[in-house]
Design an enzyme around this catalytic site. Sequence first.
Site, PDB file in Angstrom:
ATOM      1  N   SER A   1       0.885  -1.080  -0.118  1.00 56.14           N
ATOM      2  CA  SER A   1       0.050   0.016  -0.073  1.00 56.14           C
ATOM      3  C   SER A   1       0.955   1.191   0.123  1.00 56.14           C
ATOM      4  CB  SER A   1      -1.007   0.028   1.368  1.00 56.14           C
ATOM      5  OG  SER A   1      -2.089   0.796   0.951  1.00 56.14           O
TER       6      SER A   1
ATOM      7  N   ASP B   1      -8.449  -5.428  -5.852  1.00 54.15           N
ATOM      8  CA  ASP B   1      -8.070  -4.311  -4.979  1.00 54.15           C
ATOM      9  C   ASP B   1      -8.475  -3.085  -5.650  1.00 54.15           C
ATOM     10  OD1 ASP B   1      -6.803  -2.586  -3.513  1.00 54.15           O
ATOM     11  OD2 ASP B   1      -4.810  -3.162  -3.935  1.00 54.15           O
TER      12      ASP B   1
ATOM     13  N   HIS C   1      -5.738  -6.638  -1.700  1.00 53.71           N
ATOM     14  CA  HIS C   1      -4.815  -5.544  -1.580  1.00 53.71           C
ATOM     15  C   HIS C   1      -3.657  -6.235  -0.624  1.00 53.71           C
ATOM     16  CE1 HIS C   1      -3.721  -1.285  -0.948  1.00 53.71           C
ATOM     17  NE2 HIS C   1      -3.577  -1.590   0.451  1.00 53.71           N
TER      18      HIS C   1
END
Length: 501
Positions: free
Chosen positions: A185, A436, A461
Amino acid sequence: MAAWFISLQLSLLCLPFLGICHASTIPKFSVPIFQPERLSISTPNQLYTESFFTQILDHFTFTYQSYQTFQHRYLINDSYWGGASSNAPIFVYTGNEGDIEWFAQNTGFMFDVAPHFKALLVFIEHRFYGKSMPFGGNKSVAYSNASTVGYLTSTQALADYATLILDLKNNLSAIDSPVIVFGGSYGGMLAAWFRLKYPHVALGALASSAPILQFENITSPYNFFDTIANDFRSESENCYKVLKESWQQIDNTASQPGGIDLLRKSFRICSNYFSSGSLQGWLRQAWIYTAMTDYPTPSNFLAPMPAYPVKQMCKAIDDPATGNDTLAKVYGAVNVYYNFTGTATCFNLSDDSDPHGLGEWSWQACTEMIMPLASSNQSIFPPSSWIYSERASVCYASNQVYPRRNWITTQFGGQNIKRVLKRSGGNIIFFNGLRDPWSGGGVLQNISESIIAIVAEEGAHHVDLRFATSEDPKWLQDVRKREVNVMETWLAEYYTDLASA
């Protein structure tokens, strides 16, 4: 733009040497990898030791205040390290916007592959998060105004990592031990940028679910919410339609006499303050975070959830027992995210607890991380537009600063990334799962032989960074094996170059 939408954007994420060999010897990566459930994330003391480094406040100016220092936390595990004498590698996690222990406990991939590579593991906390708080460790002082929290930037964080890594290598007499950085991320963005900005420190980077292209004039602002819609629609057309139409149903119910009490009862809300707006924000969070963490195995990253939680939500919505009762269908679905354990008797929508220390992301989202998001007519959410002036106004009202709208792309690039990085970068793995929502801002195509995009159609994710389990599907096992193979290639080339130097 609705307030909930702006809020979403502001919130958003011991030396047992195993052997000695000469520098000219390429280590043999013979230890089996991905042994299912070998380590327990519920016992963090078995995973790492907490340490601190005296870090400088400002790496880029020579003012009096810039020489102030703070205690910068990092976590270290040397159980598998082959040692400095064999130039064994060092794997470093570039910390995200929160407590580093939370990220370490959810980045099992590094622990899974450490024995294979005989790697030292280091997890570095991001400044102004967790225990890495400047200005005496006092969070209220550190976040008091722009004169203090202004030192919270991605560039300062990257310089922190470089400084700490080089000092650690020097203290361990491991100058020639190669470093590979990992991140997921925002941490994945930092890992990619670190490799580009500090190639003399990091040999390579694994950037998982890193939306480095989610900036203006690069990626469509509609991708994020359209992906969420596609995730639910792929499970059931009825599921998609119920969610899409539920906002109007909630508004209509709220406008009727006694409607607020009906909504409170339908969703078992126990908050003292309750409105249809707060309910809708609560529901949006569930749909968004469930899509992000639509993992193929049970998880407890953002909340306890079953495997394939989007599928489970749609099963609840399609349950014939709920008939045509939209509120009952939505309630059944939202329980998958908020009450999978079945222990909650009611829900407090006013709960603003922040167990992982993520709340201060709002400063970064209002200064440099300007990532446009908007909701199209295809979304399950009400349509919205990306209007920069609205973001700027909200940010000034909350932080008394205006964003630097294009600073990230000025500093790190993004436009024409394939043409640019093909000539200036190398040794980066970009992983993205297409389920995601952030994948639309990720690198989805190979840029060169050493800048590789690994794309998993069913991936969520940073699912590749999670601990391996016996229930992992073959496609996920294959993703991790490919990542290992690429890193083996980087290290083999490095040791060959080292031997010929």
